[in-house]
Scaffold this motif. Structure first.
Motif, PDB file in Angstrom:
ATOM      1  N   THR A 137      -5.906   7.817   5.845  1.00  0.00           N
ATOM      2  CA  THR A 137      -5.682   6.458   5.343  1.00  0.00           C
ATOM      3  C   THR A 137      -5.129   5.497   6.379  1.00  0.00           C
ATOM      4  OG1 THR A 137      -3.487   7.057   4.532  1.00  0.00           O
ATOM      5  CG2 THR A 137      -5.313   7.225   2.966  1.00  0.00           C
ATOM      6  N   PHE A 173       3.222  14.087  -4.883  1.00  0.00           N
ATOM      7  CA  PHE A 173       2.620  15.189  -5.638  1.00  0.00           C
ATOM      8  C   PHE A 173       1.680  16.048  -4.805  1.00  0.00           C
ATOM      9  CE2 PHE A 173       3.778  12.030  -8.825  1.00  0.00           C
ATOM     10  CZ  PHE A 173       4.600  12.819  -9.619  1.00  0.00           C
ATOM     11  N   THR A 174       1.725  15.902  -3.492  1.00  0.00           N
ATOM     12  CA  THR A 174       0.867  16.680  -2.616  1.00  0.00           C
ATOM     13  C   THR A 174       1.485  18.058  -2.388  1.00  0.00           C
ATOM     14  OG1 THR A 174       0.146  14.642  -1.565  1.00  0.00           O
ATOM     15  CG2 THR A 174      -0.306  16.674  -0.394  1.00  0.00           C
ATOM     16  N   TYR A 234       0.834  -1.200   0.000  1.00  0.00           N
ATOM     17  CA  TYR A 234       0.000   0.000   0.000  1.00  0.00           C
ATOM     18  C   TYR A 234       0.872   1.255   0.000  1.00  0.00           C
ATOM     19  CZ  TYR A 234      -3.168   3.552   1.766  1.00  0.00           C
ATOM     20  OH  TYR A 234      -3.884   4.698   1.933  1.00  0.00           O
ATOM     21  N   ASP A 266       0.534   3.101  -3.512  1.00  0.00           N
ATOM     22  CA  ASP A 266      -0.558   4.065  -3.358  1.00  0.00           C
ATOM     23  C   ASP A 266      -0.093   5.333  -2.644  1.00  0.00           C
ATOM     24  OD1 ASP A 266      -3.371   4.773  -3.607  1.00  0.00           O
ATOM     25  OD2 ASP A 266      -3.389   4.639  -1.426  1.00  0.00           O
ATOM     26  N   GLN A 267       0.401   5.192  -1.421  1.00  0.00           N
ATOM     27  CA  GLN A 267       0.749   6.385  -0.653  1.00  0.00           C
ATOM     28  C   GLN A 267       1.934   7.145  -1.217  1.00  0.00           C
ATOM     29  OE1 GLN A 267       1.068   5.446   3.541  1.00  0.00           O
ATOM     30  NE2 GLN A 267      -0.834   6.567   3.832  1.00  0.00           N
ATOM     31  N   ARG A 268       3.014   6.468  -1.529  1.00  0.00           N
ATOM     32  CA  ARG A 268       4.218   7.175  -1.982  1.00  0.00           C
ATOM     33  C   ARG A 268       3.940   8.036  -3.217  1.00  0.00           C
ATOM     34  NH1 ARG A 268       9.084   3.448  -2.310  1.00  0.00           N
ATOM     35  NH2 ARG A 268       8.907   3.577  -0.073  1.00  0.00           N
ATOM     36  N   PRO A 269       3.295   7.505  -4.271  1.00  0.00           N
ATOM     37  CA  PRO A 269       3.021   8.372  -5.431  1.00  0.00           C
ATOM     38  C   PRO A 269       2.102   9.549  -5.104  1.00  0.00           C
ATOM     39  CG  PRO A 269       2.760   6.070  -6.031  1.00  0.00           C
ATOM     40  CD  PRO A 269       2.926   6.120  -4.538  1.00  0.00           C
ATOM     41  N   VAL A 270       1.103   9.312  -4.278  1.00  0.00           N
ATOM     42  CA  VAL A 270       0.179  10.397  -3.913  1.00  0.00           C
ATOM     43  C   VAL A 270       0.913  11.463  -3.108  1.00  0.00           C
ATOM     44  CG1 VAL A 270      -1.840  10.979  -2.504  1.00  0.00           C
ATOM     45  CG2 VAL A 270      -1.903   8.987  -4.001  1.00  0.00           C
ATOM     46  N   LEU A 271       1.695  11.034  -2.129  1.00  0.00           N
ATOM     47  CA  LEU A 271       2.396  11.981  -1.270  1.00  0.00           C
ATOM     48  C   LEU A 271       3.451  12.781  -2.029  1.00  0.00           C
ATOM     49  CD1 LEU A 271       2.791   9.868   1.976  1.00  0.00           C
ATOM     50  CD2 LEU A 271       1.043  11.556   1.433  1.00  0.00           C
ATOM     51  N   LEU A 330      -0.567  16.730   3.234  1.00  0.00           N
ATOM     52  CA  LEU A 330       0.108  15.449   3.502  1.00  0.00           C
ATOM     53  C   LEU A 330      -0.433  14.829   4.794  1.00  0.00           C
ATOM     54  CD1 LEU A 330       3.888  16.124   2.770  1.00  0.00           C
ATOM     55  CD2 LEU A 330       2.429  14.450   1.649  1.00  0.00           C
ATOM     56  N   ILE A 340      -4.028  13.534   4.347  1.00  0.00           N
ATOM     57  CA  ILE A 340      -4.069  12.275   3.591  1.00  0.00           C
ATOM     58  C   ILE A 340      -3.618  11.115   4.470  1.00  0.00           C
ATOM     59  CG2 ILE A 340      -3.010  10.982   1.686  1.00  0.00           C
ATOM     60  CD1 ILE A 340      -2.976  13.657   0.119  1.00  0.00           C
TER      61      ILE A 340
END
Length: 108
Positions: free
Chosen positions: A43, A29-30, A18, A22-27, A36, A39
């Motif tokens: 989660t 570009f935050t 996860y 999921d988290q690394r790519p989202v974070l 941050l 998010i």
């Protein structure tokens, strides 16, 4: 001599995947620290193990908002938990169940 390897639970197996996919790519570009934190806090419930029997109270200590966790039957001792996260992620909200388990086990 045989060594015992503890069995990993569902959260232990899924969390690395996860975080990586999921988290690394989202974070990455935050746009802001507050986003941050929001998010991450939103989660963390996917893998946390809930702790019951602990009263949660928001307090202010020298102008800093804090979460006081008091297990039923707590003794006179106190425990101060400061989470890691490098001022990037994590909060009292995201760590409350883990710390509640510690407080209940320590009865303080």
């Amino acid at each position: 001599m045989t060594s015992h390897t503890p069995t990993k639970g569902w959260g232990d197996r899924i969390w690395p995947l996860y975080a990586r996919y999921d988290q690394r790519p989202v974070l990455a570009f935050t746009p802001s620290q507050s986003m941050l934190r929001l998010i991450f806090d939103g989660t963390v419930f996917l893998t946390e193990k809930r702790c019951f029997g602990v009263e949660r109270t928001w307090v202010e200590l020298d102008g800093v908002r804090a979460l006081r966790l008091t297990p039923a039957g707590a003794g006179p001792g106190r425990l101060l938990y400061l989470h890691g996260g490098g001022f990037t992620i994590g909060s009292a909200r995201s760590h409350q169940h883990m710390v509640a388990h510690i407080a209940r086990a320590a009865q303080c």
